[in-house]
Design a protein around this motif. Structure first.
Motif, PDB file in Angstrom:
ATOM      1  N   UNK A 282       0.829  -1.198   0.000  1.00 45.26           N
ATOM      2  CA  UNK A 282       0.000   0.000   0.000  1.00 45.26           C
ATOM      3  C   UNK A 282       0.871   1.258   0.000  1.00 45.26           C
ATOM      4  N   UNK A 283       1.929   1.264   0.806  1.00 45.20           N
ATOM      5  CA  UNK A 283       2.815   2.427   0.876  1.00 45.20           C
ATOM      6  C   UNK A 283       3.501   2.686  -0.458  1.00 45.20           C
ATOM      7  N   UNK A 284       3.973   1.624  -1.099  1.00 45.95           N
ATOM      8  CA  UNK A 284       4.640   1.781  -2.393  1.00 45.95           C
ATOM      9  C   UNK A 284       3.660   2.284  -3.457  1.00 45.95           C
ATOM     10  N   UNK A 285       2.440   1.759  -3.434  1.00 44.35           N
ATOM     11  CA  UNK A 285       1.417   2.242  -4.363  1.00 44.35           C
ATOM     12  C   UNK A 285       1.146   3.732  -4.132  1.00 44.35           C
ATOM     13  N   UNK A 286       1.082   4.132  -2.870  1.00 43.98           N
ATOM     14  CA  UNK A 286       0.835   5.534  -2.547  1.00 43.98           C
ATOM     15  C   UNK A 286       1.988   6.427  -3.010  1.00 43.98           C
ATOM     16  N   UNK A 287       3.210   5.912  -2.933  1.00 47.26           N
ATOM     17  CA  UNK A 287       4.381   6.644  -3.442  1.00 47.26           C
ATOM     18  C   UNK A 287       4.218   6.959  -4.920  1.00 47.26           C
ATOM     19  N   UNK A 288       3.883   5.944  -5.715  1.00 44.94           N
ATOM     20  CA  UNK A 288       3.723   6.150  -7.152  1.00 44.94           C
ATOM     21  C   UNK A 288       2.542   7.079  -7.452  1.00 44.94           C
ATOM     22  N   UNK A 289       1.436   6.887  -6.748  1.00 45.71           N
ATOM     23  CA  UNK A 289       0.258   7.713  -6.993  1.00 45.71           C
ATOM     24  C   UNK A 289       0.513   9.166  -6.611  1.00 45.71           C
ATOM     25  N   UNK A 290       1.190   9.374  -5.488  1.00 48.36           N
ATOM     26  CA  UNK A 290       1.517  10.732  -5.059  1.00 48.36           C
ATOM     27  C   UNK A 290       2.406  11.429  -6.081  1.00 48.36           C
ATOM     28  N   UNK A 291       3.423  10.699  -6.565  1.00 50.62           N
ATOM     29  CA  UNK A 291       4.337  11.274  -7.549  1.00 50.62           C
ATOM     30  C   UNK A 291       3.564  11.774  -8.776  1.00 50.62           C
ATOM     31  N   UNK A 292       2.658  10.938  -9.282  1.00 49.13           N
ATOM     32  CA  UNK A 292       1.910  11.311 -10.483  1.00 49.13           C
ATOM     33  C   UNK A 292       0.942  12.467 -10.207  1.00 49.13           C
ATOM     34  N   UNK A 293       0.335  12.487  -9.015  1.00 49.84           N
ATOM     35  CA  UNK A 293      -0.563  13.595  -8.673  1.00 49.84           C
ATOM     36  C   UNK A 293       0.194  14.915  -8.591  1.00 49.84           C
ATOM     37  N   UNK A 294       1.372  14.876  -8.004  1.00 57.48           N
ATOM     38  CA  UNK A 294       2.167  16.091  -7.883  1.00 57.48           C
ATOM     39  C   UNK A 294       2.569  16.633  -9.247  1.00 57.48           C
ATOM     40  N   UNK A 295       2.977  15.719 -10.132  1.00 55.64           N
ATOM     41  CA  UNK A 295       3.353  16.138 -11.492  1.00 55.64           C
ATOM     42  C   UNK A 295       2.136  16.701 -12.229  1.00 55.64           C
ATOM     43  N   UNK A 296       1.014  16.001 -12.103  1.00 53.05           N
ATOM     44  CA  UNK A 296      -0.216  16.458 -12.764  1.00 53.05           C
ATOM     45  C   UNK A 296      -0.659  17.823 -12.240  1.00 53.05           C
ATOM     46  N   UNK A 297      -0.319  18.103 -10.977  1.00 53.90           N
ATOM     47  CA  UNK A 297      -0.697  19.378 -10.388  1.00 53.90           C
ATOM     48  C   UNK A 297       0.256  20.507 -10.715  1.00 53.90           C
ATOM     49  N   UNK A 298       1.300  20.215 -11.491  1.00 58.64           N
ATOM     50  CA  UNK A 298       2.200  21.270 -11.939  1.00 58.64           C
ATOM     51  C   UNK A 298       3.590  21.242 -11.342  1.00 58.64           C
TER      52      UNK A 298
END
Length: 210
Positions: A119-135
């Protein structure tokens, strides 16, 4: 996502008993005769016992290790005579998702831990993509998304000791009260050094009581 044991390999070495002895003999004569070769074990024991350890800084042992973050921190605490360089989640996007599984935990605890790590590793990847998508630029996103990664996450690094620093590491990390993972690492490193063809560190190991 893969879990695995920690690992270590010896990827290079320099010096050994003769190198240490020749360093000691620099103050008199570095000529290495058969008679002096026979005196090496006794010389190294005397140097080790009397604390004349600077000569043991003239050799090196180079390892490649993959360990959990907690063991990584134990290694980083050894700063004198130790050179460490490892993969960084700041510069590298972690895609192999490797993590350590404590084998001495009961099965039910291992199952809970595996679920947590995945779960933590999945959250790492998801967070990374959200941050990039947010600019946010990807470099900053990589270095900040790693805050989701817990201590079980594994890091690969190369570690180089001189013998003096290696012996200090063994003396601390092979004690009965040392953390199990770093104790295992120290024991495996010593086994690899003892297995070098020709056993060039044999008398040095004996002199330091390892």
């Amino acid at each position: 996502m893969p879990f695995q044991d920690n690992s270590v390999e010896l990827i290079g070495w320099y010096g050994g008993d003769e190198t240490h002895a020749l360093s000691a003999w620099t103050s008199t004569s570095r000529e290495l005769t058969e008679e002096k070769r026979e005196r090496i074990p006794q010389l190294l024991r005397m140097l080790a016992e009397q604390g004349h350890h600077s000569v043991f800084e003239k050799s090196s042992l180079h390892f490649l290790v993959t360990v959990d973050a907690a063991t990584h921190i134990h290694l980083l605490k050894h700063r004198i005579g130790v050179s460490i360089n490892g993969e960084s989640a700041r510069y590298k996007e972690l895609k192999d998702d490797k993590y350590y599984l404590p084998r001495d935990w009961p099965l039910e605890e291992q199952v809970k831990y595996i679920a947590f790590m995945e779960d933590a590793i999945m959250r790492y990847h998801e967070c990374l993509e959200r941050l990039v998508a947010g600019g946010m630029n990807r470099k900053r996103a990589k270095e900040s998304a790693r805050f989701y990664l817990p201590y079980g996450n594994q890091i690969t690094m190369d570690v180089m000791f001189n013998w003096r620093s290696f012996s200090h590491f063994l003396g601390l990390r092979m004690k009965p009260d040392a953390q199990r993972e770093v104790c295992w690492l120290a024991e495996e490193m010593l086994k690899l050094v003892k297995a070098i063809e020709g056993n060039p560190f044999a008398h040095t190991i004996e002199a330091f009581g390892h």
